[in-house]
Write a protein that holds these residues in place. Structure first.
Motif, PDB file in Angstrom:
ATOM      1  N   TYR A   7      69.034  53.852  47.373  1.00  0.00           N
ATOM      2  CA  TYR A   7      69.706  52.960  48.319  1.00  0.00           C
ATOM      3  C   TYR A   7      71.181  53.350  48.449  1.00  0.00           C
ATOM      4  O   TYR A   7      71.714  53.429  49.558  1.00  0.00           O
ATOM      5  CB  TYR A   7      69.577  51.508  47.852  1.00  0.00           C
ATOM      6  N   GLU A   8      71.837  53.592  47.314  1.00  0.00           N
ATOM      7  CA  GLU A   8      73.240  53.988  47.343  1.00  0.00           C
ATOM      8  C   GLU A   8      73.420  55.316  48.068  1.00  0.00           C
ATOM      9  O   GLU A   8      74.380  55.490  48.832  1.00  0.00           O
ATOM     10  CB  GLU A   8      73.792  54.069  45.922  1.00  0.00           C
ATOM     11  N   ARG A   9      72.529  56.247  47.848  1.00  0.00           N
ATOM     12  CA  ARG A   9      72.592  57.528  48.559  1.00  0.00           C
ATOM     13  C   ARG A   9      72.443  57.312  50.066  1.00  0.00           C
ATOM     14  O   ARG A   9      73.169  57.909  50.859  1.00  0.00           O
ATOM     15  CB  ARG A   9      71.507  58.469  48.064  1.00  0.00           C
ATOM     16  N   MET A  10      71.485  56.462  50.454  1.00  0.00           N
ATOM     17  CA  MET A  10      71.264  56.178  51.866  1.00  0.00           C
ATOM     18  C   MET A  10      72.521  55.567  52.489  1.00  0.00           C
ATOM     19  O   MET A  10      72.959  55.983  53.563  1.00  0.00           O
ATOM     20  CB  MET A  10      70.075  55.223  52.034  1.00  0.00           C
ATOM     21  N   MET A  11      73.130  54.598  51.805  1.00  0.00           N
ATOM     22  CA  MET A  11      74.308  53.921  52.332  1.00  0.00           C
ATOM     23  C   MET A  11      75.514  54.850  52.409  1.00  0.00           C
ATOM     24  O   MET A  11      76.392  54.658  53.241  1.00  0.00           O
ATOM     25  CB  MET A  11      74.641  52.688  51.483  1.00  0.00           C
ATOM     26  N   ASN A  12      75.557  55.872  51.566  1.00  0.00           N
ATOM     27  CA  ASN A  12      76.661  56.832  51.573  1.00  0.00           C
ATOM     28  C   ASN A  12      76.419  58.002  52.516  1.00  0.00           C
ATOM     29  O   ASN A  12      77.244  58.906  52.597  1.00  0.00           O
ATOM     30  CB  ASN A  12      76.922  57.352  50.160  1.00  0.00           C
ATOM     31  N   GLY A  13      75.283  58.004  53.193  1.00  0.00           N
ATOM     32  CA  GLY A  13      74.991  59.082  54.129  1.00  0.00           C
ATOM     33  C   GLY A  13      74.531  60.356  53.461  1.00  0.00           C
ATOM     34  O   GLY A  13      74.587  61.426  54.068  1.00  0.00           O
ATOM     35  N   GLU A  14      74.090  60.251  52.233  1.00  0.00           N
ATOM     36  CA  GLU A  14      73.609  61.413  51.491  1.00  0.00           C
ATOM     37  C   GLU A  14      72.093  61.538  51.659  1.00  0.00           C
ATOM     38  O   GLU A  14      71.427  60.612  52.119  1.00  0.00           O
ATOM     39  CB  GLU A  14      73.948  61.257  50.007  1.00  0.00           C
ATOM     40  N   LEU A  15      71.559  62.687  51.268  1.00  0.00           N
ATOM     41  CA  LEU A  15      70.110  62.855  51.272  1.00  0.00           C
ATOM     42  C   LEU A  15      69.500  61.940  50.221  1.00  0.00           C
ATOM     43  O   LEU A  15      70.057  61.785  49.133  1.00  0.00           O
ATOM     44  CB  LEU A  15      69.745  64.306  50.973  1.00  0.00           C
ATOM     45  N   TYR A  16      68.368  61.331  50.555  1.00  0.00           N
ATOM     46  CA  TYR A  16      67.712  60.415  49.630  1.00  0.00           C
ATOM     47  C   TYR A  16      66.209  60.488  49.816  1.00  0.00           C
ATOM     48  O   TYR A  16      65.720  60.930  50.851  1.00  0.00           O
ATOM     49  CB  TYR A  16      68.217  58.987  49.825  1.00  0.00           C
ATOM     50  N   HIS A  17      65.502  60.051  48.796  1.00  0.00           N
ATOM     51  CA  HIS A  17      64.043  59.974  48.851  1.00  0.00           C
ATOM     52  C   HIS A  17      63.674  58.630  49.483  1.00  0.00           C
ATOM     53  O   HIS A  17      64.020  57.578  48.955  1.00  0.00           O
ATOM     54  CB  HIS A  17      63.449  60.079  47.445  1.00  0.00           C
ATOM     55  N   GLN A  18      63.002  58.667  50.606  1.00  0.00           N
ATOM     56  CA  GLN A  18      62.679  57.444  51.334  1.00  0.00           C
ATOM     57  C   GLN A  18      61.472  56.748  50.721  1.00  0.00           C
ATOM     58  O   GLN A  18      60.377  57.291  50.701  1.00  0.00           O
ATOM     59  CB  GLN A  18      62.401  57.766  52.798  1.00  0.00           C
ATOM     60  N   THR A  19      61.698  55.551  50.233  1.00  0.00           N
ATOM     61  CA  THR A  19      60.614  54.731  49.699  1.00  0.00           C
ATOM     62  C   THR A  19      60.155  53.784  50.806  1.00  0.00           C
ATOM     63  O   THR A  19      60.865  53.599  51.803  1.00  0.00           O
ATOM     64  CB  THR A  19      61.097  53.919  48.485  1.00  0.00           C
ATOM     65  N   PRO A  20      59.009  53.162  50.663  1.00  0.00           N
ATOM     66  CA  PRO A  20      58.578  52.197  51.679  1.00  0.00           C
ATOM     67  C   PRO A  20      59.590  51.063  51.892  1.00  0.00           C
ATOM     68  O   PRO A  20      59.793  50.611  53.019  1.00  0.00           O
ATOM     69  CB  PRO A  20      57.253  51.659  51.128  1.00  0.00           C
ATOM     70  N   GLU A  21      60.255  50.640  50.812  1.00  0.00           N
ATOM     71  CA  GLU A  21      61.239  49.565  50.930  1.00  0.00           C
ATOM     72  C   GLU A  21      62.458  50.016  51.729  1.00  0.00           C
ATOM     73  O   GLU A  21      62.965  49.277  52.574  1.00  0.00           O
ATOM     74  CB  GLU A  21      61.686  49.090  49.541  1.00  0.00           C
ATOM     75  N   LEU A  22      62.929  51.234  51.468  1.00  0.00           N
ATOM     76  CA  LEU A  22      64.079  51.750  52.209  1.00  0.00           C
ATOM     77  C   LEU A  22      63.726  52.001  53.669  1.00  0.00           C
ATOM     78  O   LEU A  22      64.541  51.770  54.563  1.00  0.00           O
ATOM     79  CB  LEU A  22      64.605  53.022  51.557  1.00  0.00           C
ATOM     80  N   LEU A  23      62.519  52.457  53.919  1.00  0.00           N
ATOM     81  CA  LEU A  23      62.069  52.647  55.302  1.00  0.00           C
ATOM     82  C   LEU A  23      62.065  51.320  56.041  1.00  0.00           C
ATOM     83  O   LEU A  23      62.548  51.233  57.178  1.00  0.00           O
ATOM     84  CB  LEU A  23      60.672  53.267  55.332  1.00  0.00           C
ATOM     85  N   GLU A  24      61.585  50.273  55.398  1.00  0.00           N
ATOM     86  CA  GLU A  24      61.548  48.947  56.033  1.00  0.00           C
ATOM     87  C   GLU A  24      62.967  48.456  56.322  1.00  0.00           C
ATOM     88  O   GLU A  24      63.227  47.894  57.386  1.00  0.00           O
ATOM     89  CB  GLU A  24      60.816  47.949  55.143  1.00  0.00           C
ATOM     90  N   MET A  25      63.898  48.683  55.400  1.00  0.00           N
ATOM     91  CA  MET A  25      65.295  48.289  55.632  1.00  0.00           C
ATOM     92  C   MET A  25      65.878  49.035  56.829  1.00  0.00           C
ATOM     93  O   MET A  25      66.570  48.445  57.666  1.00  0.00           O
ATOM     94  CB  MET A  25      66.132  48.583  54.388  1.00  0.00           C
ATOM     95  N   ARG A  26      65.608  50.327  56.907  1.00  0.00           N
ATOM     96  CA  ARG A  26      66.134  51.145  58.010  1.00  0.00           C
ATOM     97  C   ARG A  26      65.530  50.716  59.345  1.00  0.00           C
ATOM     98  O   ARG A  26      66.233  50.618  60.353  1.00  0.00           O
ATOM     99  CB  ARG A  26      65.851  52.618  57.736  1.00  0.00           C
ATOM    100  N   MET A  27      64.246  50.420  59.354  1.00  0.00           N
ATOM    101  CA  MET A  27      63.591  49.979  60.586  1.00  0.00           C
ATOM    102  C   MET A  27      64.115  48.611  61.028  1.00  0.00           C
ATOM    103  O   MET A  27      64.304  48.366  62.222  1.00  0.00           O
ATOM    104  CB  MET A  27      62.076  49.922  60.396  1.00  0.00           C
ATOM    105  N   LYS A  28      64.371  47.723  60.066  1.00  0.00           N
ATOM    106  CA  LYS A  28      64.924  46.414  60.409  1.00  0.00           C
ATOM    107  C   LYS A  28      66.311  46.567  61.037  1.00  0.00           C
ATOM    108  O   LYS A  28      66.633  45.906  62.017  1.00  0.00           O
ATOM    109  CB  LYS A  28      64.998  45.528  59.166  1.00  0.00           C
ATOM    110  N   ALA A  29      67.116  47.467  60.476  1.00  0.00           N
ATOM    111  CA  ALA A  29      68.451  47.719  61.037  1.00  0.00           C
ATOM    112  C   ALA A  29      68.345  48.255  62.461  1.00  0.00           C
ATOM    113  O   ALA A  29      69.095  47.834  63.351  1.00  0.00           O
ATOM    114  CB  ALA A  29      69.212  48.693  60.154  1.00  0.00           C
ATOM    115  N   ARG A  30      67.412  49.153  62.684  1.00  0.00           N
ATOM    116  CA  ARG A  30      67.235  49.700  64.041  1.00  0.00           C
ATOM    117  C   ARG A  30      66.758  48.631  65.013  1.00  0.00           C
ATOM    118  O   ARG A  30      67.185  48.598  66.167  1.00  0.00           O
ATOM    119  CB  ARG A  30      66.243  50.861  64.014  1.00  0.00           C
ATOM    120  N   ASP A  31      65.883  47.732  64.551  1.00  0.00           N
ATOM    121  CA  ASP A  31      65.424  46.623  65.393  1.00  0.00           C
ATOM    122  C   ASP A  31      66.592  45.722  65.788  1.00  0.00           C
ATOM    123  O   ASP A  31      66.709  45.304  66.949  1.00  0.00           O
ATOM    124  CB  ASP A  31      64.357  45.794  64.679  1.00  0.00           C
TER     125      ASP A  31
END
Length: 64
Positions: A7-31
């Motif tokens: 999550y911290e990597r994602m928020m910092n714009g770094e490469l990260y391993h996408q988990t189902p939870e992080l994918l759901e957070m990203r999709m919610k933000a896009r919505d």
């Protein structure tokens, strides 16, 4: 992998391993962004209301 580290990597714009939870957070933000961008530019009350939640939860990590 530790979800918090990813999550911290994602928020910092770094490469990260996408988990189902992080994918759901990203999709919610896009919505939310999609809904905001569909509002009429003169509908300031709705635009302000739509931004209140994300701004409150951003903890100062906004980019303008």
């Amino acid at each position: 992998m530790d979800n918090q580290i990813e999550y911290e990597r994602m928020m910092n714009g770094e490469l990260y391993h996408q988990t189902p939870e992080l994918l759901e957070m990203r999709m919610k933000a896009r919505d939310l962004l999609y809904d905001y961008n569909q509002l009429h530019y003169r509908d300031l009350d709705s635009r302000k209301k739509d931004l209140e939640g994300p701004i409150r939860s951003s903890r100062g990590k906004l980019f303008y």
